[in-house]
Enzyme design. Sequence first.
Site, mmCIF file in Angstrom:
data_model
loop_
_atom_site.group_PDB
_atom_site.id
_atom_site.type_symbol
_atom_site.label_atom_id
_atom_site.label_comp_id
_atom_site.label_asym_id
_atom_site.label_seq_id
_atom_site.Cartn_x
_atom_site.Cartn_y
_atom_site.Cartn_z
ATOM 1 N N GLY A 12 38.238 26.039 40.660
ATOM 2 C CA GLY A 12 37.326 27.066 41.045
ATOM 3 C C GLY A 12 36.321 26.921 39.703
ATOM 4 O O GLY A 12 35.554 27.972 39.360
ATOM 5 N N GLY A 15 32.674 28.525 39.646
ATOM 6 C CA GLY A 15 32.689 30.114 39.965
ATOM 7 C C GLY A 15 32.252 30.699 38.714
ATOM 8 O O GLY A 15 32.143 30.111 37.383
ATOM 9 N N ARG A 99 43.836 44.432 46.744
ATOM 10 C CA ARG A 99 44.546 43.213 46.142
ATOM 11 C C ARG A 99 45.489 42.620 47.276
ATOM 12 O O ARG A 99 45.467 41.627 47.515
ATOM 13 C CB ARG A 99 45.128 43.413 44.921
ATOM 14 C CG ARG A 99 44.287 43.469 43.719
ATOM 15 C CD ARG A 99 44.904 43.779 42.542
ATOM 16 N NE ARG A 99 45.518 42.655 42.092
ATOM 17 C CZ ARG A 99 46.377 42.162 42.029
ATOM 18 N NH1 ARG A 99 47.363 42.903 42.694
ATOM 19 N NH2 ARG A 99 47.083 41.318 41.617
ATOM 20 N N GLN A 113 48.462 23.470 45.407
ATOM 21 C CA GLN A 113 48.408 23.463 44.160
ATOM 22 C C GLN A 113 49.490 23.312 43.321
ATOM 23 O O GLN A 113 49.698 22.171 42.384
ATOM 24 C CB GLN A 113 47.288 24.278 43.687
ATOM 25 C CG GLN A 113 45.942 24.108 44.056
ATOM 26 C CD GLN A 113 44.847 25.084 43.511
ATOM 27 O OE1 GLN A 113 45.281 26.038 42.850
ATOM 28 N NE2 GLN A 113 43.733 25.023 44.039
ATOM 29 N N VAL A 130 44.870 32.514 36.941
ATOM 30 C CA VAL A 130 44.021 33.804 36.738
ATOM 31 C C VAL A 130 43.695 34.215 38.146
ATOM 32 O O VAL A 130 43.396 35.622 38.089
ATOM 33 C CB VAL A 130 42.863 33.077 35.991
ATOM 34 C CG1 VAL A 130 41.772 34.163 35.767
ATOM 35 C CG2 VAL A 130 43.151 32.664 34.576
ATOM 36 N N GLY A 131 43.361 33.575 38.899
ATOM 37 C CA GLY A 131 43.132 33.985 40.641
ATOM 38 C C GLY A 131 44.122 35.099 41.092
ATOM 39 O O GLY A 131 45.387 34.954 40.992
ATOM 40 N N ASP A 160 44.180 42.486 30.325
ATOM 41 C CA ASP A 160 44.608 43.847 30.477
ATOM 42 C C ASP A 160 45.120 44.297 28.893
ATOM 43 O O ASP A 160 44.970 45.407 28.529
ATOM 44 C CB ASP A 160 45.802 44.119 31.359
ATOM 45 C CG ASP A 160 45.630 43.476 32.615
ATOM 46 O OD1 ASP A 160 44.558 43.829 33.322
ATOM 47 O OD2 ASP A 160 46.022 42.435 33.264
ATOM 48 N N ARG A 163 41.980 44.992 26.913
ATOM 49 C CA ARG A 163 41.481 46.046 27.078
ATOM 50 C C ARG A 163 42.130 47.225 26.603
ATOM 51 O O ARG A 163 41.705 48.071 26.322
ATOM 52 C CB ARG A 163 41.427 46.260 28.889
ATOM 53 C CG ARG A 163 40.696 45.365 29.694
ATOM 54 C CD ARG A 163 40.911 45.279 30.969
ATOM 55 N NE ARG A 163 39.792 44.674 31.770
ATOM 56 C CZ ARG A 163 39.976 44.016 33.000
ATOM 57 N NH1 ARG A 163 40.896 44.315 33.679
ATOM 58 N NH2 ARG A 163 38.823 43.489 33.699
ATOM 59 N N HIS A 188 49.470 42.325 37.455
ATOM 60 C CA HIS A 188 47.992 42.504 36.967
ATOM 61 C C HIS A 188 47.419 43.234 38.096
ATOM 62 O O HIS A 188 46.653 42.610 39.097
ATOM 63 C CB HIS A 188 47.342 41.175 37.036
ATOM 64 C CG HIS A 188 45.878 41.262 36.869
ATOM 65 N ND1 HIS A 188 45.273 42.025 35.607
ATOM 66 C CD2 HIS A 188 44.791 40.774 37.659
ATOM 67 C CE1 HIS A 188 44.103 41.854 35.884
ATOM 68 N NE2 HIS A 188 43.815 41.107 37.170
HETATM 69 P P1 NAD Z 1 34.068 33.222 42.015
HETATM 70 O O1 NAD Z 1 33.982 33.519 43.414
HETATM 71 O O2 NAD Z 1 32.880 33.041 41.226
HETATM 72 O O3 NAD Z 1 34.546 31.689 41.988
HETATM 73 C C1 NAD Z 1 35.555 31.236 42.560
HETATM 74 C C2 NAD Z 1 35.682 29.808 42.821
HETATM 75 O O4 NAD Z 1 36.945 29.295 43.344
HETATM 76 C C3 NAD Z 1 34.422 29.355 43.733
HETATM 77 O O5 NAD Z 1 33.542 28.530 43.018
HETATM 78 C C4 NAD Z 1 35.379 28.815 44.882
HETATM 79 O O6 NAD Z 1 34.562 27.821 45.511
HETATM 80 C C5 NAD Z 1 36.681 28.216 44.100
HETATM 81 N N1 NAD Z 1 37.575 27.944 44.983
HETATM 82 C C6 NAD Z 1 37.960 28.718 46.177
HETATM 83 N N2 NAD Z 1 39.111 28.204 46.792
HETATM 84 C C7 NAD Z 1 39.266 26.967 45.910
HETATM 85 C C8 NAD Z 1 40.409 25.947 45.986
HETATM 86 N N3 NAD Z 1 41.184 25.963 47.114
HETATM 87 N N4 NAD Z 1 40.459 25.180 45.116
HETATM 88 C C9 NAD Z 1 39.294 24.903 44.125
HETATM 89 N N5 NAD Z 1 38.641 26.028 43.785
HETATM 90 C C10 NAD Z 1 38.523 26.967 44.798
HETATM 91 O O7 NAD Z 1 35.193 34.176 41.430
HETATM 92 P P2 NAD Z 1 35.493 34.461 39.652
HETATM 93 O O8 NAD Z 1 34.846 35.449 39.346
HETATM 94 O O9 NAD Z 1 35.295 33.098 39.090
HETATM 95 O O10 NAD Z 1 37.047 34.796 40.100
HETATM 96 C C11 NAD Z 1 38.019 33.809 40.174
HETATM 97 C C12 NAD Z 1 39.484 34.554 40.321
HETATM 98 O O11 NAD Z 1 39.634 35.297 39.113
HETATM 99 C C13 NAD Z 1 39.495 35.792 41.357
HETATM 100 O O12 NAD Z 1 40.643 35.573 42.205
HETATM 101 C C14 NAD Z 1 39.446 37.088 40.460
HETATM 102 O O13 NAD Z 1 40.039 38.119 41.182
HETATM 103 C C15 NAD Z 1 40.386 36.581 39.531
HETATM 104 N N6 NAD Z 1 40.325 37.372 38.286
HETATM 105 C C16 NAD Z 1 41.481 37.462 37.679
HETATM 106 C C17 NAD Z 1 41.637 38.161 36.483
HETATM 107 C C18 NAD Z 1 42.863 38.417 35.617
HETATM 108 O O14 NAD Z 1 42.692 39.158 34.666
HETATM 109 N N7 NAD Z 1 43.998 37.703 35.966
HETATM 110 C C19 NAD Z 1 40.218 38.648 35.909
HETATM 111 C C20 NAD Z 1 39.118 38.484 36.566
HETATM 112 C C21 NAD Z 1 39.404 37.866 37.898
HETATM 113 C C1 LMR Z 2 40.153 42.360 36.484
HETATM 114 O O1 LMR Z 2 41.198 42.464 36.064
HETATM 115 O O2 LMR Z 2 38.943 42.395 35.932
HETATM 116 C C2 LMR Z 2 40.214 41.346 38.069
HETATM 117 O O3 LMR Z 2 41.460 41.181 37.983
HETATM 118 C C3 LMR Z 2 39.782 42.416 39.074
HETATM 119 C C4 LMR Z 2 39.726 41.851 40.340
HETATM 120 O O4 LMR Z 2 40.456 42.111 41.314
HETATM 121 O O5 LMR Z 2 39.201 40.569 40.441
#
Ligand code: NAD
Ligand code: LMR
Length: 326
Positions: A12, A15, A99, A113, A130-131, A160, A163, A188
């Site tokens: 990603g 992103g 979610r 993956q 992270v995703g 978290d 935060r 999460h």
């Molecule tokens: P984003 O949409 O800006 O970017 C996601 C990227 O992933 C895109 O560029 C997309 O093309 C790419 N992608 C999709 N499927 C893919 C694959 N199979 N292989 C490789 N790349 C792929 O999203 P973002 O804001 O960067 O957020 C990414 C993820 O992180 C989301 O799931 C979001 O909910 C999560 N997130 C988690 C936390 C945490 O605390 N754990 C916090 C914030 C966001």
């Molecule tokens: C966050 O905690 O900011 C993200 O996981 C929220 C979300 O659902 O993308």
Amino acid sequence: MAQAPVNVTVTGAAGAIGYALLFRIASGQLLGADTPVRLRLLEIPQAVKAAEGTAMELDDCAFPLLAGVDITDNAKQAFDGVNVALLVGARPRSKGMERGDLLEANGGIFKPQGEAINAGAASDVKVLVVGNPANTNALIAQQHAPDVPAERFTAMTRLDHNRALSQLATKLGVAVTDISKMSIWGNHSATQYPDLFHAQVNGRSAAEQVDHAWLEETFIPTVAKRGAAIIEARGASSAASAANAAVDHVYDWVHGTDDWTSAGVVSDGSYGVPEGLISSFPVVARDGKYEIVQGLDIDEFSRARIDASVRELSEERDAVAKLGLV
Ligand code: NAD
Ligand code: LMR
């Protein structure tokens, strides 16, 4: 001889989090100022061009520690020889989306993956998911990498944790560095349990320094629902703070911790969390391993909240099991 570069794969990469993360990795903040890194960026085909643009910007920074950037849409290539894998690419939650809705959409990404990591990763590989839904995505990847020790798969709850530190520091008018033994338990998600009963402020119980109503009605929901609040305010999921937490998580995993931190790790059955679930616990990092802090007394208030979040994790596991993903 100069140290060989560490292979860091970011999925990603084009992103929002990827954009906030890559420059920090390349500058040395992920692994330390003496460790060269080679970046591998994995994207879907439609986003490879955007990833190439980011790679051009990385070039333009002339980072002394950056040994190269490869971009691919092929998971096998991306994870070949990988030492640190940051699985960020997923579909972010948009307004009004739960979610749970993400399980099916994202589950399919983490199976291939995990298989690619199993096939080609370096023997010391460390994986941070992270995703979202991060815990269950990590479980899916881990289940498809049977040759990799399960403990190498982690899910991010460090955001978290950070935060929770920030909310408590603001409430008490102290520095975040005055706080120790903070922890996040469970998923999460909005059911997570940020624990002030073990946290300390200047060596004294945090829970005793705040009133219970604030702890229950303000602190816990503010931390647990912060992700949704950021989405509401920005119209997009947290990005820079998530990238920062990913850097903290990996840096501490590699370098070790003095204080506790929080990470989603494979449960060994500690604190009644079913074995095999990837749940957040209070952890310390030693010798390149995250270890669950043992021997804590869990009172009734905390027990109920930990159980609720772990129940949600079990339900997510059941849901992806039905989809044949674990
Ligand atoms: P984003 O949409 O800006 O970017 C996601 C990227 O992933 C895109 O560029 C997309 O093309 C790419 N992608 C999709 N499927 C893919 C694959 N199979 N292989 C490789 N790349 C792929 O999203 P973002 O804001 O960067 O957020 C990414 C993820 O992180 C989301 O799931 C979001 O909910 C999560 N997130 C988690 C936390 C945490 O605390 N754990 C916090 C914030 C966001
Ligand atoms: C966050 O905690 O900011 C993200 O996981 C929220 C979300 O659902 O993308």
